[in-house]
Motif scaffolding. Structure first.
Motif, PDB file in Angstrom:
ATOM      1  N   ILE A  34      -1.017  49.664 -73.594  1.00 18.15           N
ATOM      2  CA  ILE A  34      -0.567  48.533 -74.721  1.00 18.15           C
ATOM      3  C   ILE A  34      -2.131  47.820 -75.024  1.00 18.15           C
ATOM      4  O   ILE A  34      -2.472  47.460 -73.990  1.00 18.15           O
ATOM      5  CB  ILE A  34       0.299  47.718 -74.347  1.00 18.15           C
ATOM      6  CG1 ILE A  34       1.484  48.260 -74.132  1.00 18.15           C
ATOM      7  CG2 ILE A  34       0.491  46.474 -75.518  1.00 18.15           C
ATOM      8  CD1 ILE A  34       3.088  47.620 -73.510  1.00 18.15           C
ATOM      9  N   GLU A  35      -2.613  47.822 -76.239  1.00 17.52           N
ATOM     10  CA  GLU A  35      -3.819  47.120 -76.399  1.00 17.52           C
ATOM     11  C   GLU A  35      -3.683  46.080 -77.727  1.00 17.52           C
ATOM     12  O   GLU A  35      -2.966  46.358 -78.371  1.00 17.52           O
ATOM     13  CB  GLU A  35      -4.843  48.342 -76.737  1.00 17.52           C
ATOM     14  CG  GLU A  35      -4.444  49.179 -77.836  1.00 17.52           C
ATOM     15  CD  GLU A  35      -5.683  50.219 -78.084  1.00 17.52           C
ATOM     16  OE1 GLU A  35      -6.751  50.423 -77.367  1.00 17.52           O
ATOM     17  OE2 GLU A  35      -5.294  51.142 -79.047  1.00 17.52           O
ATOM     18  N   LYS A  36      -4.281  44.950 -77.530  1.00 15.62           N
ATOM     19  CA  LYS A  36      -4.416  44.194 -78.335  1.00 15.62           C
ATOM     20  C   LYS A  36      -5.099  44.239 -79.739  1.00 15.62           C
ATOM     21  O   LYS A  36      -4.652  44.063 -80.773  1.00 15.62           O
ATOM     22  CB  LYS A  36      -4.971  42.635 -77.891  1.00 15.62           C
ATOM     23  CG  LYS A  36      -3.673  41.553 -77.718  1.00 15.62           C
ATOM     24  CD  LYS A  36      -4.357  40.454 -76.639  1.00 15.62           C
ATOM     25  CE  LYS A  36      -5.431  39.784 -77.068  1.00 15.62           C
ATOM     26  NZ  LYS A  36      -5.188  38.530 -76.142  1.00 15.62           N
ATOM     27  N   GLY A  37      -6.296  44.864 -79.581  1.00 16.05           N
ATOM     28  CA  GLY A  37      -6.940  45.328 -80.702  1.00 16.05           C
ATOM     29  C   GLY A  37      -7.458  46.785 -80.554  1.00 16.05           C
ATOM     30  O   GLY A  37      -6.928  47.589 -79.807  1.00 16.05           O
ATOM     31  N   ALA A  38      -9.039  46.787 -81.018  1.00 20.46           N
ATOM     32  CA  ALA A  38      -9.493  48.134 -80.625  1.00 20.46           C
ATOM     33  C   ALA A  38      -9.821  48.105 -79.174  1.00 20.46           C
ATOM     34  O   ALA A  38     -10.159  47.099 -78.367  1.00 20.46           O
ATOM     35  CB  ALA A  38     -10.879  48.479 -81.374  1.00 20.46           C
TER      36      ALA A  38
ATOM     37  N   LYS B  37     -14.955  45.260 -84.451  1.00 23.21           N
ATOM     38  CA  LYS B  37     -14.190  46.167 -84.525  1.00 23.21           C
ATOM     39  C   LYS B  37     -12.837  46.148 -83.824  1.00 23.21           C
ATOM     40  O   LYS B  37     -11.806  46.621 -84.010  1.00 23.21           O
ATOM     41  CB  LYS B  37     -15.317  47.248 -83.631  1.00 23.21           C
ATOM     42  CG  LYS B  37     -14.514  48.569 -83.560  1.00 23.21           C
ATOM     43  CD  LYS B  37     -15.222  49.406 -82.453  1.00 23.21           C
ATOM     44  CE  LYS B  37     -14.432  50.896 -82.358  1.00 23.21           C
ATOM     45  NZ  LYS B  37     -14.227  51.314 -80.979  1.00 23.21           N
ATOM     46  N   ALA B  38     -12.690  45.234 -82.797  1.00 21.52           N
ATOM     47  CA  ALA B  38     -11.523  45.052 -81.853  1.00 21.52           C
ATOM     48  C   ALA B  38     -10.608  44.603 -82.654  1.00 21.52           C
ATOM     49  O   ALA B  38      -9.557  44.934 -82.619  1.00 21.52           O
ATOM     50  CB  ALA B  38     -11.991  43.889 -80.890  1.00 21.52           C
ATOM     51  N   ILE B  39     -10.614  43.461 -83.807  1.00 20.66           N
ATOM     52  CA  ILE B  39      -9.773  42.954 -84.717  1.00 20.66           C
ATOM     53  C   ILE B  39      -9.570  44.088 -85.824  1.00 20.66           C
ATOM     54  O   ILE B  39      -8.254  43.627 -86.507  1.00 20.66           O
ATOM     55  CB  ILE B  39      -9.945  41.420 -85.339  1.00 20.66           C
ATOM     56  CG1 ILE B  39     -11.260  41.669 -85.907  1.00 20.66           C
ATOM     57  CG2 ILE B  39     -10.164  40.596 -83.797  1.00 20.66           C
ATOM     58  CD1 ILE B  39     -11.303  40.267 -86.598  1.00 20.66           C
TER      59      ILE B  39
END
Lengths: 309, 108
Positions: A34-38, B37-39
């Motif tokens: 489970i990941e919050k974003g990338a 990238k993360a969001i």
């Protein structure tokens, strides 16, 4: 009905989570990451990774994160993007609840929620975040071309990112509350040799001020003397705090938000492991996080084998 | 946020785009920015969920320096919510989905 139970759930997708995912997928475990974003975690905030074995020329944090994710995906990593807000580890199976109210369960859980940059907690900090206050030099350095910025901190991140900032800023002032740096020798040597970096020792930043954006900071040295420094930006790189809001800290016997474990990453709750920056430990490196992720899967596998089938 | 699912805007069409009757959330990003990238996946989800109610757009700050300068953007990702061309509120950093939903709801 979509699948909601897994033998193993891995929570978090930084180096520890991705390595755990790699090992779990390769071992053909019934797993979910489970990941919050990338994927990438704090590695995504790192300009340059020079000490991860197998990459003799170094590589960007961004690139390393992508490679780790691709590596885990090659073995069939299962992922879900969700924000876990609470969990019940007293039940069998263990239960996790997401922000959207979705319920998932697992027999074994590996906690790799990591850590995030610590705030200074001074006036102006929150107000000017994104308007001159930054916690990621890699992200925001290009906005400070030919400007003067301050970096707060004395560890590896602060000193290394101060050097990175000199690629853009005309002057970087590193402010540290002690008279020596904590950063690794090679990182220190590079910073001392860089004529765009100057140092203010034995001083703390007490306020960040400006009109529309950061214009100056207030400083106080250990003797109590106050001063003002005109800067266009402030990078706060003073360490990390655990991402532990969703964790039952008391149950995990955590006193500081980080999770104590044994050498095999096992917490006090059978079937619950913790790996990476969320673990209560001294050393927080990408390679140690990755190593703990692998260790945790082997511990999880061992635990799953003890359960009646 | 390099996704093709989100429409990219530029300095030239910025003003007319955000003046639309439907509120807009603009994601200011750059290819070298990890948290952007993360969001990314969360922004894509929101674009789908709020289709027709809020338009979610992205602007590459490397290619379009004028607009970020105009809004005093000094960190990315920064997301600014516009309604009828005016700024409603903004948020900086790789925040969670809930914070972005709370932001978007300010224009609804």
């Amino acid at each position: 009905m979509p699948k909601t139970h897994y033998d193993l759930i891995i929570l978090g997708s930084g180096p520890a989570g991705l390595t755990a995912g790699l090992y779990a997928a390769r071992a053909r475990l019934d797993h979910l990451l489970i990941e919050k974003g990338a994927a990438g975690g704090q590695v995504l905030l790192t300009d340059w990774v020079d000490n991860y074995p197998g990459f003799p020329d170094g590589l960007s944090g961004f690139e390393l994160a992508e490679k780790m994710e691709a590596h885990a995906r090659r073995f069939g990593l299962n992922t879900l993007i969700a924000n876990v807000v609470s969990m019940d580890l007293t039940q069998t199976p263990k239960r996790l609840t997401t922000e959207d109210g979705e319920e998932l369960s697992c027999d074994a859980l590996i906690i790799c929620t990591g850590a995030r940059p610590q705030l200074l907690g001074i006036p102006g900090e929150v107000e000017f975040t994104g308007k001159g206050v930054s916690y990621c030099a890699t992200c925001d350095a290009p906005f400070y071309r030919d400007m003067h910025v301050a970096v707060v901190g004395g560890g590896n991140t602060a000193v290394q990112e101060a050097a990175h900032l000199t690629k853009f800023a005309s002057r970087v002032t590193l402010i540290h509350r002690r008279d020596t740096l904590r950063a690794t020798k090679i990182v220190q040597e590079k910073a001392f040799a860089n004529d765009k970096i100057d140092f203010i020792w034995n001083s703390q930043i007490t306020a960040i001020e400006g009109e529309k954006g950061v214009e100056r900071i207030r400083l106080r040295d250990t003797a109590g003397k106050e001063s003002i420094l005109a800067v266009d930006g402030v990078f706060i790189l003073i360490g990390v705090v655990p991402n532990s809001e969703m964790l039952p800290l008391q149950l995990l016997q955590s006193e500081n938000g980080f999770i104590p474990t044994d050498n095999e990453t096992r917490t006090v709750i059978p079937g619950v492991m913790a790996a990476g920056d969320i673990r209560d430990k001294e050393v927080r490196q990408i390679v140690t996080g990755a190593g703990e992720g692998a260790t945790a899967v082997l511990a999880a596998e061992h635990y799953l084998n003890t359960l009646p089938s | 946020m390099a996704s093709d699912k989100i429409k990219a805007i530029n300095d030239a069409d910025f003003k007319t785009t955000i003046s639309a009757s439907v509120p807009c959330l603009v994601d200011f990003w750059a290819p070298w920015c990890g948290p952007c990238k993360a969001i990314g996946p969360v922004i894509e989800d929101l674009a789908e969920e709020y289709k027709g109610k809020v338009t979610i757009l992205k602007m590459n700050v490397d290619d379009n320096p004028a607009t970020p300068g105009q809004f005093g953007i000094r960190a990315i990702p920064t997301l600014i919510l516009f309604k009828s061309g005016a700024v409603v509120d903004q948020i900086t950093g790789a925040v969670g989905k809930k914070q972005l939903v709370d932001l978007i709801n300010k224009a609804l």
